[in-house]
Design a protein around this motif. Structure first.
Motif, PDB file in Angstrom:
ATOM      1  N   GLN A 125      59.522 -16.485-105.003  1.00 52.87           N
ATOM      2  CA  GLN A 125      60.521 -16.852-106.002  1.00 52.87           C
ATOM      3  C   GLN A 125      61.824 -16.102-105.735  1.00 52.87           C
ATOM      4  OE1 GLN A 125      59.608 -19.146-108.565  1.00 52.87           O
ATOM      5  NE2 GLN A 125      57.792 -19.282-107.286  1.00 52.87           N
ATOM      6  N   ASP A 126      62.897 -16.614-106.258  1.00 51.49           N
ATOM      7  CA  ASP A 126      64.183 -15.933-106.168  1.00 51.49           C
ATOM      8  C   ASP A 126      64.250 -14.929-107.322  1.00 51.49           C
ATOM      9  OD1 ASP A 126      66.744 -15.127-105.667  1.00 51.49           O
ATOM     10  OD2 ASP A 126      67.687 -16.949-106.405  1.00 51.49           O
ATOM     11  N   PHE A 127      63.751 -13.724-107.075  1.00 50.94           N
ATOM     12  CA  PHE A 127      63.570 -12.716-108.111  1.00 50.94           C
ATOM     13  C   PHE A 127      64.514 -11.533-107.934  1.00 50.94           C
ATOM     14  CE2 PHE A 127      60.975  -9.048-109.748  1.00 50.94           C
ATOM     15  CZ  PHE A 127      60.921  -9.432-111.076  1.00 50.94           C
ATOM     16  N   LYS A 128      65.317 -11.516-106.881  1.00 51.09           N
ATOM     17  CA  LYS A 128      66.132 -10.354-106.540  1.00 51.09           C
ATOM     18  C   LYS A 128      67.086  -9.948-107.665  1.00 51.09           C
ATOM     19  CE  LYS A 128      68.967  -8.506-102.780  1.00 51.09           C
ATOM     20  NZ  LYS A 128      70.079  -7.940-103.472  1.00 51.09           N
ATOM     21  N   ASP A 129      67.854 -10.875-108.201  1.00 50.32           N
ATOM     22  CA  ASP A 129      68.812 -10.548-109.258  1.00 50.32           C
ATOM     23  C   ASP A 129      68.103 -10.076-110.525  1.00 50.32           C
ATOM     24  OD1 ASP A 129      70.919 -11.182-107.587  1.00 50.32           O
ATOM     25  OD2 ASP A 129      71.203 -13.197-108.421  1.00 50.32           O
ATOM     26  N   THR A 130      67.021 -10.756-110.892  1.00 54.68           N
ATOM     27  CA  THR A 130      66.262 -10.358-112.077  1.00 54.68           C
ATOM     28  C   THR A 130      65.669  -8.977-111.875  1.00 54.68           C
ATOM     29  OG1 THR A 130      65.751 -12.667-112.573  1.00 54.68           O
ATOM     30  CG2 THR A 130      64.351 -11.001-113.605  1.00 54.68           C
ATOM     31  N   SER A 131      65.121  -8.739-110.700  1.00 50.36           N
ATOM     32  CA  SER A 131      64.543  -7.432-110.390  1.00 50.36           C
ATOM     33  C   SER A 131      65.576  -6.326-110.537  1.00 50.36           C
ATOM     34  CB  SER A 131      63.969  -7.440-108.967  1.00 50.36           C
ATOM     35  OG  SER A 131      63.551  -6.149-108.603  1.00 50.36           O
ATOM     36  N   GLU A 132      66.747  -6.534-109.979  1.00 50.30           N
ATOM     37  CA  GLU A 132      67.814  -5.530-110.070  1.00 50.30           C
ATOM     38  C   GLU A 132      68.234  -5.308-111.517  1.00 50.30           C
ATOM     39  OE1 GLU A 132      70.979  -6.681-107.416  1.00 50.30           O
ATOM     40  OE2 GLU A 132      69.702  -6.443-105.649  1.00 50.30           O
ATOM     41  N   SER A 133      68.309  -6.365-112.296  1.00 48.20           N
ATOM     42  CA  SER A 133      68.675  -6.242-113.711  1.00 48.20           C
ATOM     43  C   SER A 133      67.643  -5.419-114.478  1.00 48.20           C
ATOM     44  CB  SER A 133      68.803  -7.619-114.361  1.00 48.20           C
ATOM     45  OG  SER A 133      69.882  -8.324-113.829  1.00 48.20           O
ATOM     46  N   ILE A 134      66.361  -5.666-114.203  1.00 47.14           N
ATOM     47  CA  ILE A 134      65.296  -4.938-114.888  1.00 47.14           C
ATOM     48  C   ILE A 134      65.312  -3.467-114.485  1.00 47.14           C
ATOM     49  CG2 ILE A 134      62.773  -4.700-115.073  1.00 47.14           C
ATOM     50  CD1 ILE A 134      62.702  -7.845-114.929  1.00 47.14           C
ATOM     51  N   ILE A 135      65.515  -3.189-113.214  1.00 52.94           N
ATOM     52  CA  ILE A 135      65.593  -1.801-112.746  1.00 52.94           C
ATOM     53  C   ILE A 135      66.765  -1.083-113.419  1.00 52.94           C
ATOM     54  CG2 ILE A 135      66.100  -0.342-110.737  1.00 52.94           C
ATOM     55  CD1 ILE A 135      64.511  -2.465-109.062  1.00 52.94           C
ATOM     56  N   ASN A 136      67.920  -1.725-113.460  1.00 54.21           N
ATOM     57  CA  ASN A 136      69.103  -1.126-114.095  1.00 54.21           C
ATOM     58  C   ASN A 136      68.895  -0.911-115.590  1.00 54.21           C
ATOM     59  OD1 ASN A 136      70.442  -1.063-111.624  1.00 54.21           O
ATOM     60  ND2 ASN A 136      71.459  -3.017-111.979  1.00 54.21           N
ATOM     61  N   GLU A 137      68.280  -1.883-116.233  1.00 49.02           N
ATOM     62  CA  GLU A 137      67.994  -1.771-117.665  1.00 49.02           C
ATOM     63  C   GLU A 137      67.040  -0.612-117.928  1.00 49.02           C
ATOM     64  OE1 GLU A 137      65.801  -4.321-121.209  1.00 49.02           O
ATOM     65  OE2 GLU A 137      66.114  -5.253-119.250  1.00 49.02           O
ATOM     66  N   ALA A 138      65.989  -0.528-117.135  1.00 44.68           N
ATOM     67  CA  ALA A 138      65.007   0.553-117.305  1.00 44.68           C
ATOM     68  C   ALA A 138      65.667   1.919-117.128  1.00 44.68           C
ATOM     69  CB  ALA A 138      63.860   0.377-116.320  1.00 44.68           C
ATOM     70  N   GLU A 139      66.516   2.009-116.141  1.00 42.20           N
ATOM     71  CA  GLU A 139      67.218   3.270-115.895  1.00 42.20           C
ATOM     72  C   GLU A 139      68.128   3.624-117.075  1.00 42.20           C
ATOM     73  OE1 GLU A 139      70.656   4.639-112.879  1.00 42.20           O
ATOM     74  OE2 GLU A 139      68.807   3.946-111.900  1.00 42.20           O
ATOM     75  N   ALA A 140      68.889   2.663-117.567  1.00 37.78           N
ATOM     76  CA  ALA A 140      69.806   2.909-118.687  1.00 37.78           C
ATOM     77  C   ALA A 140      69.052   3.287-119.964  1.00 37.78           C
ATOM     78  CB  ALA A 140      70.668   1.671-118.933  1.00 37.78           C
ATOM     79  N   ALA A 141      67.870   2.707-120.158  1.00 36.55           N
ATOM     80  CA  ALA A 141      67.091   2.935-121.373  1.00 36.55           C
ATOM     81  C   ALA A 141      66.080   4.080-121.230  1.00 36.55           C
ATOM     82  CB  ALA A 141      66.366   1.655-121.769  1.00 36.55           C
ATOM     83  N   ASN A 142      66.035   4.703-120.060  1.00 34.70           N
ATOM     84  CA  ASN A 142      65.078   5.786-119.784  1.00 34.70           C
ATOM     85  C   ASN A 142      63.621   5.317-119.795  1.00 34.70           C
ATOM     86  OD1 ASN A 142      67.108   7.795-119.527  1.00 34.70           O
ATOM     87  ND2 ASN A 142      67.202   7.937-121.763  1.00 34.70           N
TER      88      ASN A 142
END
Length: 171
Positions: A125-142
């Motif tokens: 699947q084309d998951f790259k953008d979603t993956s990056e968004s989730i990683i960034n969100e997780a980092e921002a939210a601790n």
């Protein structure tokens, strides 16, 4: 850093695999990695219970496949990129968890991808953008650990009992 440091104000209820109606009054946000045995336990113990609430229109699940750099979870990252973002997502995730012991023993990432396509009939699947968004969100939210589950102000892991989960959802 643990569950108490999660900043729920930084959690996005739209990015991820949505299970249930967008108009459901409660969002159950689930950060998981498909290689994590504790995420598998969460799924095994809570999916049927949560599905009842989804069917009743009370909740929407937002599953965030969290690519982690931790070596023991890196194999899950490969599987994440084979999960469809549609009505077949939950059954694909269940199949991946059911076979976790088989593909989890594979050493080569190409073998894991082949397992997903050949044995589980999943496609890349084309998951790259979603993956990056989730990683960034997780980092921002601790959000550090998987599973991390968020319902409103409540943050917990797979250890929550069905009774405790029911109390949160019913209030």
């Amino acid at each position: 850093m643990g569950m108490t440091e999660v900043d729920v104000t930084k959690i996005n209820p739209t990015t991820g695999i949505k299970i249930g109606d967008d108009k459901a009054p409660i969002k159950v946000i689930e950060f998981v990695n498909l290689r994590c045995p504790f995420c598998r336990l969460w799924s095994d113990e809570k999916d049927t219970f949560l599905q009842q609430y989804v069917e009743e229109g009370k909740i929407q699940r937002v599953i965030k496949l969290f690519d982690k750099e931790k070596p023991s979870l890196a194999k899950g990252n490969i599987m994440h990129h084979h999960v469809p973002n549609n009505d077949l997502a939950l059954s694909a995730i269940q199949s991946i968890y059911e076979t976790q012991d088989d593909w989890g023993d594979l050493e080569d990432h190409n073998e894991i991808a082949a397992f997903a396509t050949d044995r589980l009939n999943l496609s890349l699947q084309d998951f790259k953008d979603t993956s990056e968004s989730i990683i960034n969100e997780a980092e921002a939210a601790n959000v550090v650990f998987v599973p991390t589950v968020i319902i409103g102000e409540h943050v917990f892991d797979q250890k929550i009992s069905i009774q405790e989960l029911k109390a949160i959802l019913d209030n």
